[in-house]
Structures are given as structure tokens and as C-alpha cells.
Design an enzyme around this catalytic site. Structure first.
Site, PDB file in Angstrom:
ATOM      1  N   SER A  14     -25.236 -22.971 -16.621  1.00 35.79           N
ATOM      2  CA  SER A  14     -26.591 -22.428 -16.475  1.00 35.79           C
ATOM      3  C   SER A  14     -27.566 -23.583 -16.310  1.00 35.79           C
ATOM      4  CB  SER A  14     -27.014 -21.652 -17.722  1.00 35.79           C
ATOM      5  OG  SER A  14     -26.063 -20.691 -18.043  1.00 35.79           O
ATOM      6  N   ARG A  47     -18.386 -12.118 -22.540  1.00 37.97           N
ATOM      7  CA  ARG A  47     -19.502 -12.755 -23.273  1.00 37.97           C
ATOM      8  C   ARG A  47     -19.698 -12.018 -24.576  1.00 37.97           C
ATOM      9  NH1 ARG A  47     -25.070 -11.780 -23.649  1.00 37.97           N
ATOM     10  NH2 ARG A  47     -26.379 -13.640 -23.965  1.00 37.97           N
ATOM     11  N   LYS A  72     -30.271 -10.706 -23.317  1.00 37.73           N
ATOM     12  CA  LYS A  72     -30.123 -12.056 -23.871  1.00 37.73           C
ATOM     13  C   LYS A  72     -31.353 -12.339 -24.710  1.00 37.73           C
ATOM     14  CE  LYS A  72     -29.860 -16.934 -22.462  1.00 37.73           C
ATOM     15  NZ  LYS A  72     -29.004 -17.404 -23.568  1.00 37.73           N
TER      16      LYS A  72
HETATM   17  C1  LIG Z   1     -23.158 -16.347 -14.724  1.00 41.88           C
HETATM   18  C2  LIG Z   1     -23.951 -16.703 -15.930  1.00 41.88           C
HETATM   19  N1  LIG Z   1     -25.167 -17.313 -15.778  1.00 41.88           N
HETATM   20  C3  LIG Z   1     -25.888 -17.633 -16.887  1.00 41.88           C
HETATM   21  C4  LIG Z   1     -25.407 -17.356 -18.149  1.00 41.88           C
HETATM   22  C5  LIG Z   1     -26.212 -17.740 -19.370  1.00 41.88           C
HETATM   23  O1  LIG Z   1     -25.517 -18.750 -20.099  1.00 41.88           O
HETATM   24  P1  LIG Z   1     -26.272 -19.443 -21.352  1.00 41.88           P
HETATM   25  O2  LIG Z   1     -27.547 -20.016 -20.869  1.00 41.88           O
HETATM   26  O3  LIG Z   1     -25.303 -20.353 -22.008  1.00 41.88           O
HETATM   27  O4  LIG Z   1     -26.603 -18.216 -22.316  1.00 41.88           O
HETATM   28  P2  LIG Z   1     -25.533 -17.246 -23.032  1.00 41.88           P
HETATM   29  O5  LIG Z   1     -24.990 -16.326 -21.969  1.00 41.88           O
HETATM   30  O6  LIG Z   1     -24.462 -18.102 -23.628  1.00 41.88           O
HETATM   31  O7  LIG Z   1     -26.361 -16.507 -24.055  1.00 41.88           O
HETATM   32  C6  LIG Z   1     -24.150 -16.743 -18.271  1.00 41.88           C
HETATM   33  N2  LIG Z   1     -23.628 -16.447 -19.486  1.00 41.88           N
HETATM   34  N3  LIG Z   1     -23.426 -16.420 -17.161  1.00 41.88           N
HETATM   35  C1  TZP Z   2     -26.583 -13.879 -19.951  1.00 45.43           C
HETATM   36  C2  TZP Z   2     -27.923 -13.992 -19.311  1.00 45.43           C
HETATM   37  N1  TZP Z   2     -28.430 -15.190 -18.906  1.00 45.43           N
HETATM   38  C3  TZP Z   2     -29.642 -15.138 -18.359  1.00 45.43           C
HETATM   39  S1  TZP Z   2     -30.212 -13.501 -18.371  1.00 45.43           S
HETATM   40  C4  TZP Z   2     -28.757 -12.913 -19.095  1.00 45.43           C
HETATM   41  C5  TZP Z   2     -28.537 -11.471 -19.400  1.00 45.43           C
HETATM   42  C6  TZP Z   2     -28.357 -10.645 -18.149  1.00 45.43           C
HETATM   43  O1  TZP Z   2     -28.183  -9.286 -18.531  1.00 45.43           O
HETATM   44  P1  TZP Z   2     -28.791  -8.095 -17.661  1.00 45.43           P
HETATM   45  O2  TZP Z   2     -28.050  -8.085 -16.353  1.00 45.43           O
HETATM   46  O3  TZP Z   2     -28.519  -6.860 -18.485  1.00 45.43           O
HETATM   47  O4  TZP Z   2     -30.249  -8.370 -17.487  1.00 45.43           O
END
Ligand SMILES: Cc1ncc(COP(=O)(O)OP(=O)(O)O)c(N)n1
Ligand code: TZP
Ligand code: MG
Length: 224
Positions: A116, A45, A145
Site C-alpha cells: 500500500s 484479510r 478499514k
Molecule cells: C489490495 C490492497 N490494497 C491496500 C490494502 C491496505 O493495506 P494496509 O494499508 O496495510 O491496511 P490493512 O488492510 O492491513 O488494514 C490492502 N489490504 N489490500
Molecule cells: C483494506 C482497505 N485499504 C484501503 S480502503 C480498504 C477497505 C476497502 O473496503 P471497501 O471495499 O468495503 O470500501
């Protein structure tokens, strides 16, 4: 052939997510330690201020994926469907603000598609569009995030299970070894996380501790 749900659930158990902005260490070294600590799937990511793009991003993706392949850890690319296809990743993860899941499914064939969802309507649409798993969160507050929605504490996962929907689900957002069991109690099939491993002084031990917290939860459930 599309991945079987039981296999998907195994892969979701300890799902590590990382990009260059999530660690001050060398990403390859963090991933190597996380794999040694027992992660079951990895998502690249690469997002946020200062993140890599174009050839530098692709080169890192290829190097991280090479490490995953050596250890048979599935490699997922976040958001960037074209990159996932270019490097032949195991799959992609998209959210509600990314390329639409039905279009992504058409592009990626039988690769793994994670989506998501934050509402039951988004859940039902993701399933209709061919999602292999759902990412539900943030469960707890997160600093990884910037545009995260308010934490829901797992309420949506419970609602999905109460509705009799059995699709593989991974919880995400603020998850640590201390609260991992609580996430599994909601009906999730696994936990996904960034900072609990990527910010750890010892990423291997951090992954091991997370695995142990999941195992002790499974043992407790089997005895109850
Ligand atoms: C396993 C997993 N779950 C949720 C997310 C979040 O995806 P998204 O809502 O598209 O946000 P970003 O990660 O793109 O900022 C994820 N990446 N992975
Ligand atoms: C990618 C993403 N989507 C929802 S929360 C998140 C960030 C999760 O990071 P952390 O495990 O450090 O809280
Ligand atoms: Mg996204």
C-alpha cells in the site's frame, strides 16, 4: 521467478478482499459465490474486533485457499507474512504500518508482494523494495478499514501514471459497480474491494456486475 507485470495486471482486475468481520454469512460460501461471479484474485484479510487468530485463523486460511486453488484464483494473505509462508500462499500484502517491504521480499522469495502507498515517496520506496503491485487508496470513503486515510479520489494513481511509472496498480476504497469505471479511468489496472461483494445479498451477482462494469468500460475505451 517473479511474476510478469502483464500477468499481475490480469490478476488485479477484480481483486476481492474478505475476512470473518466483513460478512454475516459463511466466508467460504461468500468466496465460492465471488469466484463463480468472476473475481480474479482473493486476499484473506482477518482484522478488527472479533477476528480469528492462531489455529482458527490458519484453518480458515487453508480452507479458503483450497477453494481458490480449485478455481486457479491466486490467494494473498494480508499483513501476516508468517501465515502466508506456513500455508504456501501465492503472496502477501503489506502496508506502511506492517513489516517493511524489503524485509518481506527477502522472506517470501518470488511470491507476489503487494504494498500500500499513499505518497509518491512511498510509491518509489515500494518499487525499490520489490513490490509486484501497489494498492492505492482509499479512492472513495470506506467503512471497512477503521484507520483508513482520507479518500484521494484517484489523484495519486493519476500522478503515478503521469510520472511514467508503469507498475501494476489496484485501486481500493469504497469501490462499487457504479464507480468502478471511474477508478479505471485514473490508470489503475484493477479494482479491489470488500463490502461491494461481502455485504451483497447475492455475492455472485455482485461480482458479475462489477466484472460487467469493467468490461463495458474496456469496450467504451476501445471504441474511443
Ligand atoms: C489490495 C490492497 N490494497 C491496500 C490494502 C491496505 O493495506 P494496509 O494499508 O496495510 O491496511 P490493512 O488492510 O492491513 O488494514 C490492502 N489490504 N489490500
Ligand atoms: C483494506 C482497505 N485499504 C484501503 S480502503 C480498504 C477497505 C476497502 O473496503 P471497501 O471495499 O468495503 O470500501
Ligand atoms: Mg496491512
Amino acid at each position: 521467478m517473479r511474476i510478469q507485470a502483464n500477468k499481475m495486471k490480469e490478476m488485479l482486475q477484480l481483486y476481492f478482499i474478505m475476512g470473518t468481520q466483513n460478512t454475516n454469512s459463511v466466508p467460504l460460501e461468500v468466496l465460492e459465490q465471488a469466484i463463480s461471479g468472476g473475481i480474479t484474485m482473493f486476499q484473506f484479510r482477518e482484522k478488527g474486533r472479533g477476528s480469528l487468530s492462531d489455529l482458527a485463523k490458519e484453518e480458515l486460511a487453508r480452507n479458503l485457499m483450497k477453494l481458490c486453488k480449485i478455481h486457479s484464483v491466486p490467494f494473498i494473505v494480508n499483513d501476516d507474512v508468517d501465515l502466508a509462508l506456513a500455508i504456501d500462499a501465492n503472496g502477501v500484502h503489506v502496508g506502511q504500518d506492517d513489516e517493511k517491504a524489503d524485509q518481506v521480499r527477502r522472506k517470501i522469495g518470488d511470491k507476489i508482494l503487494g504494498v500500500s502507498a499513499h505518497t509518491m515517496d512511498e510509491v518509489r520506496k515500494a518499487i525499490e523494495y520489490g513490490a509486484d503491485y501497489l494498492g492505492i487508496g482509499p479512492i472513495f470513503p470506506t467503512e471497512s478499514k477503521e484507520d483508513a486515510k482520507p479518500p484521494n479520489g484517484g489523484a495519486l494513481i493519476k500522478e503515478i501514471r503521469k510520472a511514467g511509472i508503469s507498475i501494476p496498480i489496484v485501486g481500493i476504497g469504497g469501490i462499487t459497480a457504479e464507480n468502478a469505471a471511474a477508478v479505471m479511468e485514473t490508470g489503475a489496472d484493477g479494482i479491489s474491494l470488500i463490502s461491494a461483494i461481502s455485504h451483497a445479498k447475492n455475492p455472485e451477482k455482485a461480482a458479475l456486475d462489477l466484472k460487467l462494469s469493467l468490461l463495458s468500460n474496456n469496450r467504451r475505451k476501445s471504441h474511443s
